[in-house]
Design a protein around this motif. Structure first.
Motif, PDB file in Angstrom:
ATOM      1  N   ARG A 272      -4.059   5.018  -2.088  1.00  0.00           N
ATOM      2  CA  ARG A 272      -2.625   5.148  -2.708  1.00  0.00           C
ATOM      3  C   ARG A 272      -1.371   5.188  -1.673  1.00  0.00           C
ATOM      4  O   ARG A 272      -0.466   4.576  -1.762  1.00  0.00           O
ATOM      5  N   ARG A 273      -1.837   6.418  -1.054  1.00  0.00           N
ATOM      6  CA  ARG A 273      -0.629   6.965   0.055  1.00  0.00           C
ATOM      7  C   ARG A 273      -0.687   5.727   0.961  1.00  0.00           C
ATOM      8  O   ARG A 273       0.563   5.262   1.212  1.00  0.00           O
ATOM      9  N   ALA A 274      -1.724   5.131   1.360  1.00  0.00           N
ATOM     10  CA  ALA A 274      -1.463   3.983   2.410  1.00  0.00           C
ATOM     11  C   ALA A 274      -0.892   2.766   1.909  1.00  0.00           C
ATOM     12  O   ALA A 274       0.202   2.185   2.657  1.00  0.00           O
ATOM     13  N   THR A 275      -0.779   2.342   0.551  1.00  0.00           N
ATOM     14  CA  THR A 275      -0.017   1.370   0.143  1.00  0.00           C
ATOM     15  C   THR A 275       1.470   1.666  -0.446  1.00  0.00           C
ATOM     16  O   THR A 275       2.109   0.871  -0.404  1.00  0.00           O
ATOM     17  N   ASP A 276       1.520   3.102  -0.754  1.00  0.00           N
ATOM     18  CA  ASP A 276       2.768   3.421  -0.739  1.00  0.00           C
ATOM     19  C   ASP A 276       3.492   3.528   0.443  1.00  0.00           C
ATOM     20  O   ASP A 276       4.601   3.048   0.404  1.00  0.00           O
ATOM     21  N   GLU A 277       3.095   3.876   1.749  1.00  0.00           N
ATOM     22  CA  GLU A 277       3.510   3.966   2.819  1.00  0.00           C
ATOM     23  C   GLU A 277       3.964   2.486   3.372  1.00  0.00           C
ATOM     24  O   GLU A 277       4.813   2.415   3.983  1.00  0.00           O
ATOM     25  N   ASP A 278       2.873   1.776   3.247  1.00  0.00           N
ATOM     26  CA  ASP A 278       3.186   0.128   3.665  1.00  0.00           C
ATOM     27  C   ASP A 278       2.861  -0.912   2.571  1.00  0.00           C
ATOM     28  O   ASP A 278       1.693  -1.061   2.442  1.00  0.00           O
ATOM     29  N   PRO A 279       3.638  -1.106   1.678  1.00  0.00           N
ATOM     30  CA  PRO A 279       3.313  -1.980   0.476  1.00  0.00           C
ATOM     31  C   PRO A 279       2.688  -3.214   1.030  1.00  0.00           C
ATOM     32  O   PRO A 279       1.993  -3.818   0.026  1.00  0.00           O
ATOM     33  N   GLY A 280       2.851  -3.648   2.216  1.00  0.00           N
ATOM     34  CA  GLY A 280       2.410  -4.925   2.751  1.00  0.00           C
ATOM     35  C   GLY A 280       1.166  -4.920   3.500  1.00  0.00           C
ATOM     36  O   GLY A 280       0.356  -5.753   3.814  1.00  0.00           O
ATOM     37  N   ASP A 281       0.374  -3.620   3.508  1.00  0.00           N
ATOM     38  CA  ASP A 281      -0.948  -3.448   3.695  1.00  0.00           C
ATOM     39  C   ASP A 281      -2.103  -3.893   3.010  1.00  0.00           C
ATOM     40  O   ASP A 281      -2.349  -3.273   1.893  1.00  0.00           O
ATOM     41  N   GLY A 282      -2.406  -5.252   3.052  1.00  0.00           N
ATOM     42  CA  GLY A 282      -3.127  -6.032   2.181  1.00  0.00           C
ATOM     43  C   GLY A 282      -4.512  -5.380   2.345  1.00  0.00           C
ATOM     44  O   GLY A 282      -5.247  -5.403   1.331  1.00  0.00           O
ATOM     45  N   VAL A 283      -5.154  -4.766   3.327  1.00  0.00           N
ATOM     46  CA  VAL A 283      -6.492  -4.278   3.546  1.00  0.00           C
ATOM     47  C   VAL A 283      -6.454  -2.910   2.516  1.00  0.00           C
ATOM     48  O   VAL A 283      -7.458  -2.916   1.756  1.00  0.00           O
TER      49      VAL A 283
ATOM     50  N   ARG B  15      -4.423  -2.091   0.090  1.00  0.00           N
ATOM     51  CA  ARG B  15      -4.459  -2.645  -1.347  1.00  0.00           C
ATOM     52  C   ARG B  15      -5.599  -3.033  -2.000  1.00  0.00           C
ATOM     53  O   ARG B  15      -6.105  -2.910  -2.967  1.00  0.00           O
ATOM     54  N   THR B  16      -6.200  -4.020  -1.293  1.00  0.00           N
ATOM     55  CA  THR B  16      -7.599  -4.809  -1.729  1.00  0.00           C
ATOM     56  C   THR B  16      -8.524  -3.687  -1.727  1.00  0.00           C
ATOM     57  O   THR B  16      -9.279  -3.724  -2.593  1.00  0.00           O
ATOM     58  N   ALA B  17      -8.946  -2.684  -0.834  1.00  0.00           N
ATOM     59  CA  ALA B  17      -9.879  -1.458  -0.911  1.00  0.00           C
ATOM     60  C   ALA B  17      -9.482  -0.828  -2.261  1.00  0.00           C
ATOM     61  O   ALA B  17     -10.320  -0.479  -2.606  1.00  0.00           O
ATOM     62  N   LEU B  18      -8.195  -0.596  -2.484  1.00  0.00           N
ATOM     63  CA  LEU B  18      -7.683   0.400  -3.641  1.00  0.00           C
ATOM     64  C   LEU B  18      -8.122  -0.419  -4.841  1.00  0.00           C
ATOM     65  O   LEU B  18      -8.764   0.017  -5.836  1.00  0.00           O
ATOM     66  N   VAL B  19      -7.921  -1.742  -5.034  1.00  0.00           N
ATOM     67  CA  VAL B  19      -7.884  -2.705  -6.111  1.00  0.00           C
ATOM     68  C   VAL B  19      -9.737  -2.583  -6.401  1.00  0.00           C
ATOM     69  O   VAL B  19     -10.065  -2.325  -7.424  1.00  0.00           O
ATOM     70  N   LYS B  20     -10.353  -2.814  -5.028  1.00  0.00           N
ATOM     71  CA  LYS B  20     -11.943  -3.091  -5.216  1.00  0.00           C
ATOM     72  C   LYS B  20     -12.577  -1.493  -5.997  1.00  0.00           C
ATOM     73  O   LYS B  20     -13.331  -1.713  -6.710  1.00  0.00           O
ATOM     74  N   LEU B  21     -11.932  -0.397  -5.287  1.00  0.00           N
ATOM     75  CA  LEU B  21     -12.539   0.617  -5.980  1.00  0.00           C
ATOM     76  C   LEU B  21     -12.195   1.004  -7.217  1.00  0.00           C
ATOM     77  O   LEU B  21     -12.910   1.550  -8.104  1.00  0.00           O
TER      78      LEU B  21
ATOM     79  N   ALA C  16       2.011  -7.858  -2.449  1.00  0.00           N
ATOM     80  CA  ALA C  16       2.937  -9.061  -1.823  1.00  0.00           C
ATOM     81  C   ALA C  16       2.456 -10.273  -1.899  1.00  0.00           C
ATOM     82  O   ALA C  16       1.347 -10.672  -2.338  1.00  0.00           O
ATOM     83  N   ALA C  17       3.248 -11.056  -1.902  1.00  0.00           N
ATOM     84  CA  ALA C  17       3.140 -12.673  -2.459  1.00  0.00           C
ATOM     85  C   ALA C  17       3.156 -13.432  -0.951  1.00  0.00           C
ATOM     86  O   ALA C  17       3.781 -13.003  -0.097  1.00  0.00           O
ATOM     87  N   PRO C  18       2.106 -14.248  -0.694  1.00  0.00           N
ATOM     88  CA  PRO C  18       0.997 -14.717  -1.337  1.00  0.00           C
ATOM     89  C   PRO C  18      -0.103 -13.496  -1.073  1.00  0.00           C
ATOM     90  O   PRO C  18      -0.199 -13.114  -0.014  1.00  0.00           O
ATOM     91  N   PRO C  19      -0.846 -13.275  -2.132  1.00  0.00           N
ATOM     92  CA  PRO C  19      -1.922 -12.226  -1.815  1.00  0.00           C
ATOM     93  C   PRO C  19      -2.932 -12.917  -1.078  1.00  0.00           C
ATOM     94  O   PRO C  19      -3.345 -14.181  -0.617  1.00  0.00           O
ATOM     95  N   SER C  20      -3.900 -12.069  -0.173  1.00  0.00           N
ATOM     96  CA  SER C  20      -4.948 -12.317   0.626  1.00  0.00           C
ATOM     97  C   SER C  20      -5.994 -13.071  -0.249  1.00  0.00           C
ATOM     98  O   SER C  20      -6.127 -12.625  -1.702  1.00  0.00           O
ATOM     99  N   ALA C  21      -7.018 -13.652   0.358  1.00  0.00           N
ATOM    100  CA  ALA C  21      -8.113 -14.141  -0.522  1.00  0.00           C
ATOM    101  C   ALA C  21      -8.918 -12.987  -1.336  1.00  0.00           C
ATOM    102  O   ALA C  21      -9.622 -13.254  -2.125  1.00  0.00           O
ATOM    103  N   ALA C  22      -9.134 -12.124  -0.379  1.00  0.00           N
ATOM    104  CA  ALA C  22     -10.037 -10.954  -0.572  1.00  0.00           C
ATOM    105  C   ALA C  22      -9.335 -10.181  -1.902  1.00  0.00           C
ATOM    106  O   ALA C  22      -9.941  -9.759  -2.980  1.00  0.00           O
ATOM    107  N   LEU C  23      -7.996 -10.101  -1.959  1.00  0.00           N
ATOM    108  CA  LEU C  23      -7.125  -9.477  -3.181  1.00  0.00           C
ATOM    109  C   LEU C  23      -7.172 -10.253  -4.345  1.00  0.00           C
ATOM    110  O   LEU C  23      -7.351  -9.977  -5.454  1.00  0.00           O
ATOM    111  N   VAL C  24      -7.251 -11.620  -4.135  1.00  0.00           N
ATOM    112  CA  VAL C  24      -7.358 -12.732  -5.182  1.00  0.00           C
ATOM    113  C   VAL C  24      -8.809 -12.707  -5.895  1.00  0.00           C
ATOM    114  O   VAL C  24      -8.883 -12.664  -6.907  1.00  0.00           O
TER     115      VAL C  24
END
Length: 134
Positions: free
Chosen positions: A16-27, A29-35, A53-61
């Motif tokens: 959460r801290r990583a996505t707050d600090e860098d909202p564009g950090d897709g890696v 964000r994807t790890a957070l959603v997966k968890l 962020a748009a467009p989301p990565s394939a992993a986030l999709v």
């Protein structure tokens, strides 16, 4: 796995801290959603997905589709995934969504693709479930 609530909470906090600090950090964000999806926190996963962020990565999709599947939104999960993908994880989610929608033939085709990366017990369980779907 994280072996206990304390380590899980630490991992969630760090992501959460990583996505707050860098909202564009897709890696992150994807790890957070997966968890969140893996631990059944689907409403929280939905909020994190909405902030992507748009467009989301394939992993986030893929993780978003897994969340939709868990929430019973089978059409939405299916619509999010590329129909022509041969990626086994995408095929696995497609097979499950198609099965839930009663599209057994399509689900069986997706299962063939998914079998490339799944444990035999998982493939057999889904195949058995598909035997009852027309």
């Amino acid at each position: 796995t994280f072996g206990g609530g304390g380590r899980l909470d630490l991992a969630l906090a760090a992501l959460r801290r990583a996505t707050d600090e860098d909202p564009g950090d897709g890696v992150a964000r994807t790890a957070l959603v997966k968890l969140l999806v893996d631990t059944g926190r689907h409403d929280e996963a939905e909020l994190v997905l909405e902030g992507a962020a748009a467009p989301p990565s394939a992993a986030l999709v893929l993780e978003g589709a897994r969340n939709d599947l868990a929430l019973g939104r089978f059409e939405k999960a299916l619509a999010a995934l590329p129909a022509d993908s041969s990626a086994p994880e995408i095929c696995w989610v497609r097979a499950q969504a198609l099965r839930e929608l009663g599209r057994g033939g399509d689900a069986k085709a997706a299962l063939d693709c998914a079998a490339k990366s799944r444990a035999p017990g998982e493939v057999e369980a889904l195949a058995a479930a598909l035997s009852h779907v027309p």
